[in-house]
Scaffold this motif. Structure first.
Motif, PDB file in Angstrom:
ATOM      1  N   ASN A  54      -3.186   9.428  56.767  1.00  0.00           N
ATOM      2  CA  ASN A  54      -3.975  10.552  57.299  1.00  0.00           C
ATOM      3  C   ASN A  54      -4.567  11.419  56.197  1.00  0.00           C
ATOM      4  OD1 ASN A  54      -3.649  10.140  60.111  1.00  0.00           O
ATOM      5  ND2 ASN A  54      -1.569  10.904  59.960  1.00  0.00           N
ATOM      6  N   ASN A  57      -7.069  14.125  56.934  1.00  0.00           N
ATOM      7  CA  ASN A  57      -6.575  15.347  57.559  1.00  0.00           C
ATOM      8  C   ASN A  57      -6.095  16.377  56.555  1.00  0.00           C
ATOM      9  OD1 ASN A  57      -7.014  14.193  60.031  1.00  0.00           O
ATOM     10  ND2 ASN A  57      -4.975  13.320  60.153  1.00  0.00           N
ATOM     11  N   THR A 326       4.208  22.656  65.272  1.00  0.00           N
ATOM     12  CA  THR A 326       2.927  22.128  65.729  1.00  0.00           C
ATOM     13  C   THR A 326       2.078  23.279  66.255  1.00  0.00           C
ATOM     14  OG1 THR A 326       3.929  20.009  66.342  1.00  0.00           O
ATOM     15  CG2 THR A 326       1.784  20.528  67.301  1.00  0.00           C
ATOM     16  N   SER A 341     -11.007  20.466  57.985  1.00  0.00           N
ATOM     17  CA  SER A 341     -10.137  19.807  57.004  1.00  0.00           C
ATOM     18  C   SER A 341      -9.107  20.807  56.509  1.00  0.00           C
ATOM     19  CB  SER A 341     -10.970  19.261  55.833  1.00  0.00           C
ATOM     20  OG  SER A 341     -11.701  20.294  55.202  1.00  0.00           O
ATOM     21  N   SER A 356      -0.213  16.499  59.300  1.00  0.00           N
ATOM     22  CA  SER A 356      -1.278  15.794  60.017  1.00  0.00           C
ATOM     23  C   SER A 356      -2.232  16.825  60.611  1.00  0.00           C
ATOM     24  CB  SER A 356      -0.698  14.905  61.119  1.00  0.00           C
ATOM     25  OG  SER A 356      -0.082  15.685  62.135  1.00  0.00           O
ATOM     26  N   LEU A 357      -3.473  16.414  60.774  1.00  0.00           N
ATOM     27  CA  LEU A 357      -4.498  17.306  61.296  1.00  0.00           C
ATOM     28  C   LEU A 357      -5.487  16.482  62.107  1.00  0.00           C
ATOM     29  CD1 LEU A 357      -5.894  20.107  61.367  1.00  0.00           C
ATOM     30  CD2 LEU A 357      -7.077  19.457  59.268  1.00  0.00           C
ATOM     31  N   ASN A 358      -5.621  16.817  63.396  1.00  0.00           N
ATOM     32  CA  ASN A 358      -6.525  16.074  64.275  1.00  0.00           C
ATOM     33  C   ASN A 358      -7.459  17.041  64.985  1.00  0.00           C
ATOM     34  OD1 ASN A 358      -5.406  13.283  64.062  1.00  0.00           O
ATOM     35  ND2 ASN A 358      -3.571  14.315  64.794  1.00  0.00           N
ATOM     36  N   THR A 359      -8.721  16.644  65.116  1.00  0.00           N
ATOM     37  CA  THR A 359      -9.722  17.471  65.779  1.00  0.00           C
ATOM     38  C   THR A 359     -10.454  16.654  66.830  1.00  0.00           C
ATOM     39  OG1 THR A 359     -10.049  18.738  63.742  1.00  0.00           O
ATOM     40  CG2 THR A 359     -11.732  18.937  65.439  1.00  0.00           C
ATOM     41  N   THR A 360     -10.540  17.192  68.026  1.00  0.00           N
ATOM     42  CA  THR A 360     -11.359  16.587  69.071  1.00  0.00           C
ATOM     43  C   THR A 360     -12.392  17.610  69.503  1.00  0.00           C
ATOM     44  OG1 THR A 360      -9.810  17.317  70.803  1.00  0.00           O
ATOM     45  CG2 THR A 360      -9.477  15.117  69.870  1.00  0.00           C
ATOM     46  N   ILE A 368      -8.033  21.770  67.749  1.00  0.00           N
ATOM     47  CA  ILE A 368      -7.488  21.410  66.437  1.00  0.00           C
ATOM     48  C   ILE A 368      -5.968  21.417  66.542  1.00  0.00           C
ATOM     49  CG2 ILE A 368      -7.425  21.982  63.979  1.00  0.00           C
ATOM     50  CD1 ILE A 368      -9.997  23.668  64.484  1.00  0.00           C
ATOM     51  N   THR A 369      -5.351  20.293  66.236  1.00  0.00           N
ATOM     52  CA  THR A 369      -3.892  20.188  66.290  1.00  0.00           C
ATOM     53  C   THR A 369      -3.362  19.881  64.898  1.00  0.00           C
ATOM     54  OG1 THR A 369      -4.028  19.315  68.550  1.00  0.00           O
ATOM     55  CG2 THR A 369      -1.937  19.036  67.392  1.00  0.00           C
TER      56      THR A 369
END
Length: 470
Positions: A54, A57, A326, A341, A356-360, A368-369
């Protein structure tokens, strides 16, 4: 396209590190089947390590800006479309042109092979097809299930050539070469991609040579045959040819004793090399360069087609599992030009980087999680992300002030009831309960003194309650 090129660059760095370990510790051993497997594993690991890590991220370039907070708990800021660097676009075009050229050359070679096979006389055998050709300038070779040879070689080599090429066919070496060629097309700019292909072809020849010796052919006579067949046209990269250029190494390998089982343990040397390569890509300078490439595209106009927008961000969820935290952040009114980022969590003077970094993103709204390796209670805590090249800071106190208060009530008949404000979320007598990261029973939960509870969170997906105590 920029993200794909960045992915190939990082994968290429991992491939370089693993290939160096292979050459130093494994390449000279007489364990050809195992070595072939190691080379194929290098390909696989090179292309999956980066996504698993990742890396994207954790890219961060911080540019502090002013931001305001309204009464709804949102942070308002003006988002400029993130700029794509000119040099990144140039690199993408160089990559595409190079990949196109290698692809065309591959197709031309493939066409030449098909023509040779099509022009010859075919004799079907049990597991392969012999193709007799009249061109004596082409050295014998195998491709797919075909063995291509001229009649003179077939009649005067005591079937040593057929034994050699049949090993290639039965071992499905053509699949390895196809994989290697695809990697060369994608990683044409990486010298190790080409060296890996040559190394794989050499291991194939080691295997085929040993098949001839094991079949009872005289080693010296076979070596003389190899020398005689050293001339003649070959089809590099896509076929296995008996006149592979590295004859000295092949002949030397024939005299080596087979490596013992302990030699296979040398493959463990590849593991720290993967870790080393992943460590290199976390160096800030490398991060910044890869981030710039990742944000690039084939056209500079795409990065600037949107005007500035006033976006809104606020924390909507914070879950402390007792091991990690989280955080979920919601963004609104963001247009369609968003790059997220970095990710840092500052708590009690110490800063943690996101694991970890996730974006939808859908219709201008983003979720953003981020997961941070922090589990203690929070004091003067804040969270920051890099959004379109700007540093956005979110204060955890704002989240606590603007969110409803979670509470716990204990009922002898219903078990533990979790509430938010005045509404009951669920009766959770069957939920798993964790106190400071340790699983406890409902009975132990009921024995808790409410005054010792610092924070509580609910994970509905895991059907669990996480409680932090003083």
């Amino acid at each position: 396209m920029g993200k794909f090129l960045a992915y190939l660059i990082i994968s290429g760095l991992i491939m370089i590190a693993m290939y160096l370990a292979y050459k130093l510790f494994i390449a000279r051993d007489n364990q050809h089947g195992f070595n072939r497997g190691v080379l194929l594993v290098v390909y696989v690991v090179s292309f999956i390590s980066f996504p698993l890590y990742n890396f994207f991220n954790n890219l961060a370039i911080k540019t502090p800006i002013e931001q305001t907070n309204d009464n709804t708990g949102f942070i308002n800021l003006t988002l400029e479309p993130f700029a794509r660097p000119l040099w990144g676009t140039i690199l993408i075009w160089i990559f595409l042109i190079g990949a196109f050229i290698v692809t065309i050359k591959t197709i031309i070679t493939w066409i030449r092979i098909v023509r040779v096979v099509h022009s010859g006389e075919k004799v079907r055998k049990d597991s392969f097809t012999l193709v007799f050709i009249d061109d004596y300038n082409i050295a014998p070779f195998s491709w797919l299930h075909y063995i291509i040879i001229n009649r003179n070689d077939f009649n005067n080599t005591d079937n040593a050539i057929i034994t050699h090429e049949l090993k290639h066919v039965r071992a499905l070496h053509w699949i390895d070469l196809l994989i290697a060629q695809i990697v060369c097309i994608l990683n044409w700019f990486n010298p190790v991609a080409w060296l890996m292909r040559d190394e794989l072809m050499l291991v194939h020849e080691y295997q085929a040579d040993m098949a001839v010796i094991d079949n009872g052919h005289d080693p010296q006579e076979y070596q003389m045959l190899l020398v005689k067949k050293a001339v003649g046209s070959r089809f590099p990269s896509l076929t296995n040819s008996i006149n592979h250029s590295k004859l000295k190494k092949r002949i030397t390998m024939m005299y080596k004793s087979k490596s013992g089982a302990g030699g296979k343990l040398k493959a463990l040397a590849l593991v720290p090399m993967v870790a080393l390569a992943l460590g290199v890509v976390t160096v800030p300078t490398v991060k910044a360069a890869v981030s710039a490439i990742s944000d690039s595209d084939v056209s500079l106009d795409k990065g600037n087609e949107n005007s500035a927008v006033t976006g809104k961000f606020r924390i909507t969820s914070l879950n402390n599992s007792g091991i990690e935290t989280t955080v979920v952040v919601m963004g609104e009114d963001l247009g369609n030009n968003l790059s997220v980022s970095g990710g840092t969590f500052t708590n009690n003077g110490q800063t943690y980087t996101a694991k970890s970094l996730n974006t939808t993103m859908t219709n201008g709204a983003a979720t953003i999680t981020a997961v941070f390796p922090v589990s203690e209670s929070y004091e003067n805590a804040s969270i920051a992300f890099n959004i379109n090249g700007q540093d956005v800071k979110l204060n955890l106190d704002d989240f606590r002030r603007n969110s409803q208060t979670n509470s716990i009530s204990i009922s002898p008949s219903n078990g533990i009831v979790i509430s938010q404000g005045n509404s009951t979320l669920s009766t959770v007598g069957d939920m798993e309960i964790y106190l400071d990261g340790k699983k406890i029973s409902e009975k132990e939960m009921k024995a808790l003194n409410p005054e010792t509870i610092v924070s509580m969170s609910i994970d509905k997906q895991k059907n669990a309650i996480y409680i932090t105590s003083k």
